[in-house]
Design a protein around this motif. Structure first.
Motif, PDB file in Angstrom:
ATOM      1  N   ASP A   1     -10.586  -2.710  -8.386  1.00  0.00           N
ATOM      2  CA  ASP A   1     -11.826  -2.623  -9.160  1.00  0.00           C
ATOM      3  C   ASP A   1     -12.495  -3.971  -9.448  1.00  0.00           C
ATOM      4  O   ASP A   1     -13.716  -4.100  -9.328  1.00  0.00           O
ATOM      5  CB  ASP A   1     -11.565  -1.909 -10.492  1.00  0.00           C
ATOM      6  CG  ASP A   1     -10.916  -0.544 -10.307  1.00  0.00           C
ATOM      7  OD1 ASP A   1     -10.068  -0.398  -9.407  1.00  0.00           O
ATOM      8  OD2 ASP A   1     -11.238   0.372 -11.074  1.00  0.00           O
TER       9      ASP A   1
ATOM     10  N   GLU B   1      -7.756   3.042   3.705  1.00  0.00           N
ATOM     11  CA  GLU B   1      -8.603   3.144   2.511  1.00  0.00           C
ATOM     12  C   GLU B   1      -8.876   1.771   1.913  1.00  0.00           C
ATOM     13  O   GLU B   1      -9.990   1.488   1.449  1.00  0.00           O
ATOM     14  CB  GLU B   1      -7.935   4.061   1.489  1.00  0.00           C
ATOM     15  CG  GLU B   1      -7.943   5.526   1.910  1.00  0.00           C
ATOM     16  CD  GLU B   1      -7.077   6.392   1.028  1.00  0.00           C
ATOM     17  OE1 GLU B   1      -7.398   7.595   0.898  1.00  0.00           O
ATOM     18  OE2 GLU B   1      -6.070   5.885   0.467  1.00  0.00           O
ATOM     19  N   LEU B   2      -7.888   0.901   1.940  1.00  0.00           N
ATOM     20  CA  LEU B   2      -8.074  -0.447   1.413  1.00  0.00           C
ATOM     21  C   LEU B   2      -9.073  -1.237   2.259  1.00  0.00           C
ATOM     22  O   LEU B   2      -9.783  -2.113   1.752  1.00  0.00           O
ATOM     23  CB  LEU B   2      -6.737  -1.186   1.350  1.00  0.00           C
ATOM     24  CG  LEU B   2      -5.797  -0.711   0.235  1.00  0.00           C
ATOM     25  CD1 LEU B   2      -4.375  -1.201   0.475  1.00  0.00           C
ATOM     26  CD2 LEU B   2      -6.303  -1.175  -1.124  1.00  0.00           C
TER      27      LEU B   2
ATOM     28  N   SER C   1       0.846  -1.197   0.000  1.00  0.00           N
ATOM     29  CA  SER C   1       0.000   0.000   0.000  1.00  0.00           C
ATOM     30  C   SER C   1       0.881   1.247   0.000  1.00  0.00           C
ATOM     31  O   SER C   1       2.104   1.161   0.215  1.00  0.00           O
ATOM     32  CB  SER C   1      -0.902   0.006   1.239  1.00  0.00           C
ATOM     33  OG  SER C   1      -0.125   0.186   2.412  1.00  0.00           O
TER      34      SER C   1
ATOM     35  N   VAL D   1     -12.723  -1.340   1.186  1.00  0.00           N
ATOM     36  CA  VAL D   1     -13.113  -2.215   0.076  1.00  0.00           C
ATOM     37  C   VAL D   1     -13.781  -3.463   0.644  1.00  0.00           C
ATOM     38  O   VAL D   1     -13.209  -4.160   1.485  1.00  0.00           O
ATOM     39  CB  VAL D   1     -11.879  -2.623  -0.754  1.00  0.00           C
ATOM     40  CG1 VAL D   1     -12.291  -3.591  -1.869  1.00  0.00           C
ATOM     41  CG2 VAL D   1     -11.183  -1.399  -1.324  1.00  0.00           C
TER      42      VAL D   1
ATOM     43  N   GLU E   1      -1.566   3.274  -4.470  1.00  0.00           N
ATOM     44  CA  GLU E   1      -1.909   4.675  -4.217  1.00  0.00           C
ATOM     45  C   GLU E   1      -2.890   4.824  -3.063  1.00  0.00           C
ATOM     46  O   GLU E   1      -3.304   5.942  -2.736  1.00  0.00           O
ATOM     47  CB  GLU E   1      -2.499   5.296  -5.487  1.00  0.00           C
ATOM     48  CG  GLU E   1      -1.520   5.328  -6.654  1.00  0.00           C
ATOM     49  CD  GLU E   1      -2.152   5.810  -7.945  1.00  0.00           C
ATOM     50  OE1 GLU E   1      -3.383   6.062  -7.948  1.00  0.00           O
ATOM     51  OE2 GLU E   1      -1.426   5.931  -8.949  1.00  0.00           O
ATOM     52  N   LEU E   2      -3.263   3.727  -2.429  1.00  0.00           N
ATOM     53  CA  LEU E   2      -4.235   3.747  -1.328  1.00  0.00           C
ATOM     54  C   LEU E   2      -3.565   3.382  -0.017  1.00  0.00           C
ATOM     55  O   LEU E   2      -2.637   2.560   0.024  1.00  0.00           O
ATOM     56  CB  LEU E   2      -5.378   2.764  -1.599  1.00  0.00           C
ATOM     57  CG  LEU E   2      -6.254   3.050  -2.828  1.00  0.00           C
ATOM     58  CD1 LEU E   2      -7.234   1.905  -3.053  1.00  0.00           C
ATOM     59  CD2 LEU E   2      -6.997   4.379  -2.657  1.00  0.00           C
TER      60      LEU E   2
ATOM     61  N   ARG F   1     -15.583   0.987  -1.033  1.00  0.00           N
ATOM     62  CA  ARG F   1     -14.704   1.579  -2.043  1.00  0.00           C
ATOM     63  C   ARG F   1     -14.599   0.604  -3.206  1.00  0.00           C
ATOM     64  O   ARG F   1     -14.177  -0.541  -3.044  1.00  0.00           O
ATOM     65  CB  ARG F   1     -13.335   1.876  -1.446  1.00  0.00           C
ATOM     66  CG  ARG F   1     -12.342   2.471  -2.464  1.00  0.00           C
ATOM     67  CD  ARG F   1     -10.987   2.717  -1.837  1.00  0.00           C
ATOM     68  NE  ARG F   1     -11.018   3.857  -0.935  1.00  0.00           N
ATOM     69  CZ  ARG F   1     -10.822   5.118  -1.291  1.00  0.00           C
ATOM     70  NH1 ARG F   1     -10.584   5.407  -2.561  1.00  0.00           N
ATOM     71  NH2 ARG F   1     -10.857   6.084  -0.409  1.00  0.00           N
TER      72      ARG F   1
ATOM     73  N   ALA G   1      -5.179  -3.014  -9.007  1.00  0.00           N
ATOM     74  CA  ALA G   1      -6.283  -2.164  -8.553  1.00  0.00           C
ATOM     75  C   ALA G   1      -7.355  -3.025  -7.895  1.00  0.00           C
ATOM     76  O   ALA G   1      -7.419  -4.240  -8.110  1.00  0.00           O
ATOM     77  CB  ALA G   1      -6.875  -1.387  -9.731  1.00  0.00           C
TER      78      ALA G   1
ATOM     79  N   GLN H   1     -13.100   1.400  -6.391  1.00  0.00           N
ATOM     80  CA  GLN H   1     -12.037   1.672  -7.355  1.00  0.00           C
ATOM     81  C   GLN H   1     -10.784   2.163  -6.645  1.00  0.00           C
ATOM     82  O   GLN H   1     -10.844   2.662  -5.521  1.00  0.00           O
ATOM     83  CB  GLN H   1     -12.488   2.734  -8.371  1.00  0.00           C
ATOM     84  CG  GLN H   1     -13.633   2.283  -9.283  1.00  0.00           C
ATOM     85  CD  GLN H   1     -14.020   3.380 -10.267  1.00  0.00           C
ATOM     86  OE1 GLN H   1     -14.124   4.547  -9.907  1.00  0.00           O
ATOM     87  NE2 GLN H   1     -14.220   3.001 -11.521  1.00  0.00           N
ATOM     88  N   GLY H   2      -9.663   2.009  -7.322  1.00  0.00           N
ATOM     89  CA  GLY H   2      -8.421   2.554  -6.773  1.00  0.00           C
ATOM     90  C   GLY H   2      -7.237   1.635  -7.013  1.00  0.00           C
ATOM     91  O   GLY H   2      -7.376   0.409  -7.030  1.00  0.00           O
ATOM     92  N   VAL H   3      -6.074   2.239  -7.210  1.00  0.00           N
ATOM     93  CA  VAL H   3      -4.821   1.500  -7.377  1.00  0.00           C
ATOM     94  C   VAL H   3      -4.266   1.201  -5.992  1.00  0.00           C
ATOM     95  O   VAL H   3      -4.147   2.096  -5.149  1.00  0.00           O
ATOM     96  CB  VAL H   3      -3.824   2.327  -8.202  1.00  0.00           C
ATOM     97  CG1 VAL H   3      -2.464   1.629  -8.282  1.00  0.00           C
ATOM     98  CG2 VAL H   3      -4.385   2.571  -9.602  1.00  0.00           C
TER      99      VAL H   3
END
Length: 224
Positions: A44, A63-64, A30, A67, A58-59, A51, A42, A53-55
């Protein structure tokens, strides 16, 4: 897994209960340097809620954790996964940036006897080998090219995982004689399983361990 949300603690538990002798999982890093277990770059494809979407790179870890995966599962950390899985574990390094940190975790927890670090990225494996000769490494490739076989030798790798369609008994036997474990992938159909077995592999990578064990038993019975 074909029967459970992939790369989750629930899937590892299900695979173990269904007879898997080893668990293969994927690791990335991460943005705040947490080792996270996920296949894709990602979120997605596997996110079903929260959540979407997201790489991964970059998270943040927080934030992960927003998901939501199938069956209410969340993205696990590598530490959590290794803490609950009691079988052999093959940790595939998807993000080379995660290589050294994963190696340090395995060494710190003294897990090198049951954890193998694997990758398509030979450079990442070389970095791990420079860190320690005690760590078990596995080279992954679609086709066992001269470069892939050279990497196995140079890294003193414990295993080679290759596409079953590109393996044959002569090559498999040669590697096994050198002390290298051979894994065939993927195994999603009975034809692919038969192909891997014909090549003489030690292991196969299957999304449904229960199905794979059932077909192995059936094939063994047919040979009696």
């Amino acid at each position: 897994m074909a029967v459970c949300a992939e790369n989750t603690l629930a899937s590892f538990d299900r695979a173990t209960r269904d007879g898997a002798v080893a668990i293969e999982l994927d690791v990335r890093l991460s943005v705040d340097a947490r080792l996270v277990v996920i296949h894709d770059a990602a979120v997605d494809r596997t996110a079903v809620a929260g959540r979407r979407q997201g790489v991964v790179a970059e998270l943040t870890w927080a934030e992960l954790q927003q998901v939501e995966l199938g069956e209410g599962q969340r993205i696990p950390s590598l530490e959590a996964a290794l803490g609950v899985v009691r079988t052999e574990v093959h940790v595939e390094i998807k993000d080379p940036a995660a290589a050294l940190q994963a190696a340090e975790l395995v060494l710190r927890e003294d897990l090198q006897d049951r954890v193998m670090l694997t990758s398509f990225d030979v450079g990442a494996l070389a970095e791990v080998r420079r860190r320690s000769t005690r760590l078990r490494l596995g080279v992954i490739c679609t086709e066992p090219t001269a470069a892939a076989l050279a990497a196995v030798r140079q890294l003193d790798a414990a295993a080679l995982a290759a596409g079953s369609a590109h393996l044959d008994p002569e090559l498999t036997g040669r590697l096994q004689s050198a002390g290298v474990q051979v894994c065939g992938w993927p195994v999603r159909t009975e034809g692919e399983l038969a192909q891997a077995l014909a090549a003489g592999v030690d292991l196969v990578t299957a999304d449904d361990p229960a199905w794979c064990r059932e077909r192995l038993a059936a094939l063994a019975g047919a040979e009696v």
